[in-house]
Design a protein around this motif. Structure first.
Motif, mmCIF file in Angstrom:
data_model
loop_
_atom_site.group_PDB
_atom_site.id
_atom_site.type_symbol
_atom_site.label_atom_id
_atom_site.label_comp_id
_atom_site.label_asym_id
_atom_site.label_seq_id
_atom_site.Cartn_x
_atom_site.Cartn_y
_atom_site.Cartn_z
ATOM 1 N N SER A 1 0.841 -1.202 0.000
ATOM 2 C CA SER A 1 0.000 0.000 0.000
ATOM 3 C C SER A 1 0.876 1.251 0.000
ATOM 4 C CB SER A 1 -0.964 0.012 1.185
ATOM 5 O OG SER A 1 -0.279 0.170 2.403
ATOM 6 N N ARG A 2 1.974 1.224 0.705
ATOM 7 C CA ARG A 2 2.881 2.376 0.737
ATOM 8 C C ARG A 2 3.715 2.462 -0.535
ATOM 9 N NH1 ARG A 2 4.570 1.540 7.074
ATOM 10 N NH2 ARG A 2 2.448 1.862 7.864
ATOM 11 N N LEU A 3 4.210 1.341 -0.994
ATOM 12 C CA LEU A 3 5.053 1.301 -2.187
ATOM 13 C C LEU A 3 4.298 1.735 -3.440
ATOM 14 C CD1 LEU A 3 7.883 0.468 -3.248
ATOM 15 C CD2 LEU A 3 6.960 -1.823 -3.576
ATOM 16 N N PHE A 4 3.036 1.332 -3.550
ATOM 17 C CA PHE A 4 2.258 1.621 -4.754
ATOM 18 C C PHE A 4 1.226 2.727 -4.541
ATOM 19 C CE2 PHE A 4 3.799 -2.725 -5.351
ATOM 20 C CZ PHE A 4 4.470 -2.556 -6.554
ATOM 21 N N GLY A 5 1.306 3.425 -3.418
ATOM 22 C CA GLY A 5 0.435 4.563 -3.155
ATOM 23 C C GLY A 5 -1.040 4.213 -3.070
ATOM 24 N N ILE A 6 -1.340 3.068 -2.502
ATOM 25 C CA ILE A 6 -2.734 2.635 -2.351
ATOM 26 C C ILE A 6 -3.272 3.250 -1.060
ATOM 27 C CG2 ILE A 6 -4.255 0.647 -2.031
ATOM 28 C CD1 ILE A 6 -2.126 -0.958 -3.653
ATOM 29 N N SER A 7 -4.260 4.118 -1.199
ATOM 30 C CA SER A 7 -4.767 4.839 -0.023
ATOM 31 C C SER A 7 -6.004 4.196 0.592
ATOM 32 C CB SER A 7 -5.073 6.289 -0.406
ATOM 33 O OG SER A 7 -6.040 6.327 -1.436
ATOM 34 N N GLU A 8 -6.569 3.195 -0.082
ATOM 35 C CA GLU A 8 -7.747 2.524 0.468
ATOM 36 C C GLU A 8 -7.383 1.769 1.748
ATOM 37 O OE1 GLU A 8 -6.831 1.696 -2.815
ATOM 38 O OE2 GLU A 8 -8.289 2.850 -3.963
ATOM 39 N N ASP A 9 -8.356 1.545 2.575
ATOM 40 C CA ASP A 9 -8.191 0.813 3.833
ATOM 41 C C ASP A 9 -7.734 -0.620 3.543
ATOM 42 O OD1 ASP A 9 -8.422 -0.445 6.288
ATOM 43 O OD2 ASP A 9 -10.505 0.164 6.629
ATOM 44 N N ILE A 10 -6.578 -1.001 4.089
ATOM 45 C CA ILE A 10 -6.032 -2.334 3.798
ATOM 46 C C ILE A 10 -6.787 -3.457 4.491
ATOM 47 C CG2 ILE A 10 -3.715 -1.506 3.233
ATOM 48 C CD1 ILE A 10 -2.821 -2.429 6.027
ATOM 49 N N SER A 11 -7.727 -3.119 5.353
ATOM 50 C CA SER A 11 -8.524 -4.170 5.994
ATOM 51 C C SER A 11 -9.729 -4.562 5.136
ATOM 52 C CB SER A 11 -8.988 -3.732 7.385
ATOM 53 O OG SER A 11 -9.907 -2.674 7.286
ATOM 54 N N ARG A 12 -9.989 -3.820 4.095
ATOM 55 C CA ARG A 12 -11.117 -4.123 3.199
ATOM 56 C C ARG A 12 -10.755 -5.239 2.221
ATOM 57 N NH1 ARG A 12 -14.663 0.767 1.303
ATOM 58 N NH2 ARG A 12 -15.419 -1.075 0.239
ATOM 59 N N ALA A 13 -11.690 -6.112 1.961
ATOM 60 C CA ALA A 13 -11.456 -7.244 1.057
ATOM 61 C C ALA A 13 -11.042 -6.776 -0.333
ATOM 62 C CB ALA A 13 -12.698 -8.123 0.978
ATOM 63 N N SER A 14 -11.651 -5.707 -0.819
ATOM 64 C CA SER A 14 -11.323 -5.214 -2.161
ATOM 65 C C SER A 14 -9.873 -4.714 -2.234
ATOM 66 C CB SER A 14 -12.285 -4.104 -2.582
ATOM 67 O OG SER A 14 -12.221 -3.014 -1.679
ATOM 68 N N THR A 15 -9.387 -4.095 -1.170
ATOM 69 C CA THR A 15 -8.004 -3.626 -1.147
ATOM 70 C C THR A 15 -7.041 -4.808 -1.062
ATOM 71 O OG1 THR A 15 -8.768 -1.645 0.007
ATOM 72 C CG2 THR A 15 -6.399 -2.034 -0.028
ATOM 73 N N LYS A 16 -7.390 -5.789 -0.244
ATOM 74 C CA LYS A 16 -6.558 -6.988 -0.147
ATOM 75 C C LYS A 16 -6.467 -7.687 -1.505
ATOM 76 C CE LYS A 16 -7.498 -7.880 4.717
ATOM 77 N NZ LYS A 16 -8.093 -8.782 5.700
ATOM 78 N N GLN A 17 -7.582 -7.757 -2.205
ATOM 79 C CA GLN A 17 -7.603 -8.390 -3.529
ATOM 80 C C GLN A 17 -6.730 -7.609 -4.514
ATOM 81 O OE1 GLN A 17 -8.981 -11.320 -4.127
ATOM 82 N NE2 GLN A 17 -8.336 -11.319 -6.247
ATOM 83 N N LYS A 18 -6.801 -6.295 -4.448
ATOM 84 C CA LYS A 18 -5.984 -5.445 -5.317
ATOM 85 C C LYS A 18 -4.496 -5.688 -5.052
ATOM 86 C CE LYS A 18 -5.587 -0.517 -6.479
ATOM 87 N NZ LYS A 18 -6.162 0.808 -6.199
ATOM 88 N N ILE A 19 -4.124 -5.706 -3.792
ATOM 89 C CA ILE A 19 -2.727 -5.930 -3.413
ATOM 90 C C ILE A 19 -2.296 -7.346 -3.777
ATOM 91 C CG2 ILE A 19 -1.177 -6.144 -1.418
ATOM 92 C CD1 ILE A 19 -2.626 -3.633 -0.289
ATOM 93 N N TRP A 20 -3.181 -8.316 -3.587
ATOM 94 C CA TRP A 20 -2.868 -9.697 -3.993
ATOM 95 C C TRP A 20 -2.564 -9.737 -5.498
ATOM 96 C CZ3 TRP A 20 -5.049 -12.895 -7.590
ATOM 97 C CH2 TRP A 20 -4.576 -14.206 -7.602
ATOM 98 N N GLY A 21 -3.368 -9.040 -6.288
ATOM 99 C CA GLY A 21 -3.158 -9.019 -7.742
ATOM 100 C C GLY A 21 -1.814 -8.422 -8.126
ATOM 101 N N ILE A 22 -1.432 -7.353 -7.448
ATOM 102 C CA ILE A 22 -0.122 -6.740 -7.711
ATOM 103 C C ILE A 22 0.983 -7.743 -7.391
ATOM 104 C CG2 ILE A 22 1.502 -4.965 -6.923
ATOM 105 C CD1 ILE A 22 -1.007 -3.151 -6.467
ATOM 106 N N GLY A 23 0.891 -8.353 -6.221
ATOM 107 C CA GLY A 23 1.905 -9.327 -5.807
ATOM 108 C C GLY A 23 1.957 -10.535 -6.723
ATOM 109 N N GLN A 24 0.802 -11.014 -7.132
ATOM 110 C CA GLN A 24 0.756 -12.186 -8.000
ATOM 111 C C GLN A 24 1.414 -11.901 -9.347
ATOM 112 O OE1 GLN A 24 -0.278 -15.004 -6.525
ATOM 113 N NE2 GLN A 24 0.328 -16.129 -8.320
#
Length: 124
Positions: free
Chosen positions: A73-96
């Motif tokens: 979230s810090r590296l890619f400037g993601i400002s959404e709440d990281i506890s939300r499922a949609s944010t986790k999915q977004k971050i998972w996609g980046i990592g994958q």
């Protein structure tokens, strides 16, 4: 013993068996286990399935824990709440999309450690 110790012991035992002439069948069987198979097991969720697939079977599945959520979230400037499922999915996609195909466990260990040691909850 903790669950971690039991899992570690289990995989060390399997590695030991695989190095013997009689253990080849175990490695052949285990090499067919994948992330989706692991998810079918009671008590195994996406994080644990990804960790087992990556570290035990060298399959390219990103492990997303709190450390990785903070880091990405810090590296890619993601400002959404990281506890939300949609944010986790977004971050998972980046990592994958970033995970190494050859040694995925190296990538996973690196992002978890960096998040834990440098990208702590309060800084940077």
């Amino acid at each position: 013993l903790s669950i971690y110790d039991l899992i570690l012991f289990y995989f060390m035992l399997l590695e030991s068996l695989a190095s013997t002439n009689d253990g080849g069948f175990i490695v052949g069987f285990l090499s067919k286990i994948n992330y989706n198979d692991l998810l079918k097991l009671k008590g195994i969720g996406p994080y644990t399935a990804a960790a087992i697939a990556s570290f035990a079977f060298h399959q390219p599945h990103v492990v997303v824990d709190g450390n990785v959520l903070r880091l990405f979230s810090r590296l890619f400037g993601i400002s959404e709440d990281i506890s939300r499922a949609s944010t986790k999915q977004k971050i998972w996609g980046i990592g994958q999309n970033m995970i190494l195909q050859q040694k995925p466990y190296v990538f996973n260990q690196a992002i978890m450690e960096f998040g834990a040691l440098v990208c702590t909850p309060k800084s940077p």
